[in-house]
Design an enzyme around this catalytic site. Sequence first.
Site, PDB file in Angstrom:
ATOM      1  N   LYS A  33      12.293   4.535  12.422  1.00  0.00           N
ATOM      2  CA  LYS A  33      11.650   5.904  10.933  1.00  0.00           C
ATOM      3  C   LYS A  33      10.563   4.384  10.809  1.00  0.00           C
ATOM      4  O   LYS A  33      10.080   3.593  11.158  1.00  0.00           O
ATOM      5  CB  LYS A  33      11.774   5.879   9.991  1.00  0.00           C
ATOM      6  CG  LYS A  33      12.370   4.206   9.102  1.00  0.00           C
ATOM      7  CD  LYS A  33      13.220   5.270   7.267  1.00  0.00           C
ATOM      8  CE  LYS A  33      13.354   3.763   6.641  1.00  0.00           C
ATOM      9  NZ  LYS A  33      14.001   4.392   6.218  1.00  0.00           N
ATOM     10  N   ARG A 129      17.896   8.207  -6.805  1.00  0.00           N
ATOM     11  CA  ARG A 129      16.000   8.678  -6.056  1.00  0.00           C
ATOM     12  C   ARG A 129      16.924   9.809  -5.552  1.00  0.00           C
ATOM     13  O   ARG A 129      16.152  11.037  -5.388  1.00  0.00           O
ATOM     14  CB  ARG A 129      15.851   7.469  -4.839  1.00  0.00           C
ATOM     15  CG  ARG A 129      14.389   7.682  -4.457  1.00  0.00           C
ATOM     16  CD  ARG A 129      14.743   6.453  -3.314  1.00  0.00           C
ATOM     17  NE  ARG A 129      15.259   6.425  -2.313  1.00  0.00           N
ATOM     18  CZ  ARG A 129      15.211   5.888  -1.070  1.00  0.00           C
ATOM     19  NH1 ARG A 129      13.744   4.614  -1.530  1.00  0.00           N
ATOM     20  NH2 ARG A 129      15.960   6.148  -0.215  1.00  0.00           N
ATOM     21  N   TYR A 250     -15.793 -15.309   2.111  1.00  0.00           N
ATOM     22  CA  TYR A 250     -16.335 -14.171   0.863  1.00  0.00           C
ATOM     23  C   TYR A 250     -15.750 -14.939  -0.783  1.00  0.00           C
ATOM     24  O   TYR A 250     -14.482 -15.610  -0.765  1.00  0.00           O
ATOM     25  CB  TYR A 250     -15.232 -12.820   0.746  1.00  0.00           C
ATOM     26  CG  TYR A 250     -16.095 -12.382   1.697  1.00  0.00           C
ATOM     27  CD1 TYR A 250     -17.498 -11.559   1.707  1.00  0.00           C
ATOM     28  CD2 TYR A 250     -15.666 -11.733   3.044  1.00  0.00           C
ATOM     29  CE1 TYR A 250     -17.962 -10.948   2.779  1.00  0.00           C
ATOM     30  CE2 TYR A 250     -15.985 -10.768   3.755  1.00  0.00           C
ATOM     31  CZ  TYR A 250     -17.216 -10.698   3.429  1.00  0.00           C
ATOM     32  OH  TYR A 250     -17.632  -9.708   4.444  1.00  0.00           O
ATOM     33  N   MET A 298     -12.063  -8.670   6.859  1.00  0.00           N
ATOM     34  CA  MET A 298     -11.082  -7.568   7.510  1.00  0.00           C
ATOM     35  C   MET A 298     -10.790  -7.573   8.629  1.00  0.00           C
ATOM     36  O   MET A 298     -10.402  -7.346   9.671  1.00  0.00           O
ATOM     37  CB  MET A 298     -12.725  -6.221   7.586  1.00  0.00           C
ATOM     38  CG  MET A 298     -12.532  -5.371   8.036  1.00  0.00           C
ATOM     39  SD  MET A 298     -13.253  -3.662   7.803  1.00  0.00           S
ATOM     40  CE  MET A 298     -13.654  -3.504   6.347  1.00  0.00           C
TER      41      MET A 298
END
Length: 353
Positions: A33, A129, A250, A298
């Site tokens: 999955k 669940r 940063y 990033m």
Amino acid sequence: MRPARALIDFAALRHNYRLARSRHGGRALAVVKANAYGHGARQCARALADIADGFAVACLEEALELRAAGIRQPILLLEGLFAPDEIAEALRHDLWIVVHHEAQIRMIETTELTQPLTVWLKVNSGMNRAGFLPQAVDAAWQRLKASGKVGDITLMTHFARADEPHVITTSAQIERFDAATAHLPGARSLANSGGVLGWQAAHRDWARPGILLYGADPMPGNGNGLKPVMTLESRVIAVREIETGEPLGYGARFVAERPTRVGLVAMGYADGYPRVVPDGTPVAVDDICTRLIGRVSMDMLTVDLTDLPDAGLDSRVELWGSSIPVNRIAEAAGTIAYELLCNVKRVRFEYRD
Ligand SMILES: *Cc1c(COP(=O)(O)O)cnc(C)c1O
């Protein structure tokens, strides 16, 4: 070309599947999955096709992708049906479905079928669940049979804490499952990866290993012999020296405590490397372990090359793989390997036999 890439080792994947199957006995659905936990579902299923008894995915769309890729083995939909119109598609493509909620029984009862469905009936043995409570299992089973639309019913449950050795809740789940299903025929399936590796009493007809296939041990330190499948790597694309007291990156989170040789690496949080990891998180440069320094940005991150005089421009940087276990980075990020692996994106994927 940007050097960030994920190398996927099919030999390791096959090794881990075989290990799961032999540890557990019986048969094993390879859980692929979520794009095979970020590794590429079509590619991984093809690499396992000649040895896997079947596959498990979350939903119809994921199963259709595998069928389109030529996968012929049984495929189980772990979340089952979301709407009645999925039943015809499931039958057309020979998919097995989990039934975990009353609404799904109703969908089956109220839909005209041309052939019987293969169902895995999910018991809520304590995770709370999904699945039918022990006292509701019999009625659910009887309704499915009475519908005349269901063939084989496999009985399954899922563990909340199988990755924690010796906790009493897993034994309690096994006992509740057995008590609720003792009088019902059909195959049984209890074990996810933690169940395969840590819970002999959970070994039944079918295992459902997921994370262990990808070589991230859910119980690290137990010497389970898994091999990492993904290597997330890139290269040093610039080198600079900064003086004691100078900030880096940063927020100036890192300030040099000595003259520091900094390697700039083409890998960032947009590739799925977690932004939250602290200074000191391990990275391997040319197979030697050093530390991440400065905030992850990033597209880039920075590493300390001060003690690695031979490293420099173009040096290979492993973010996780065989030198740095993905579990180690997950720990630094306050999460689990599952999430990190699923999040890998933008990088080039390369597959090796
Ligand atoms: C995802 C999933 C698995 C696989 O779990 P791992 O911990 O990755 O081995 C097994 N069974 C069910 C029902 C699942 O949803």
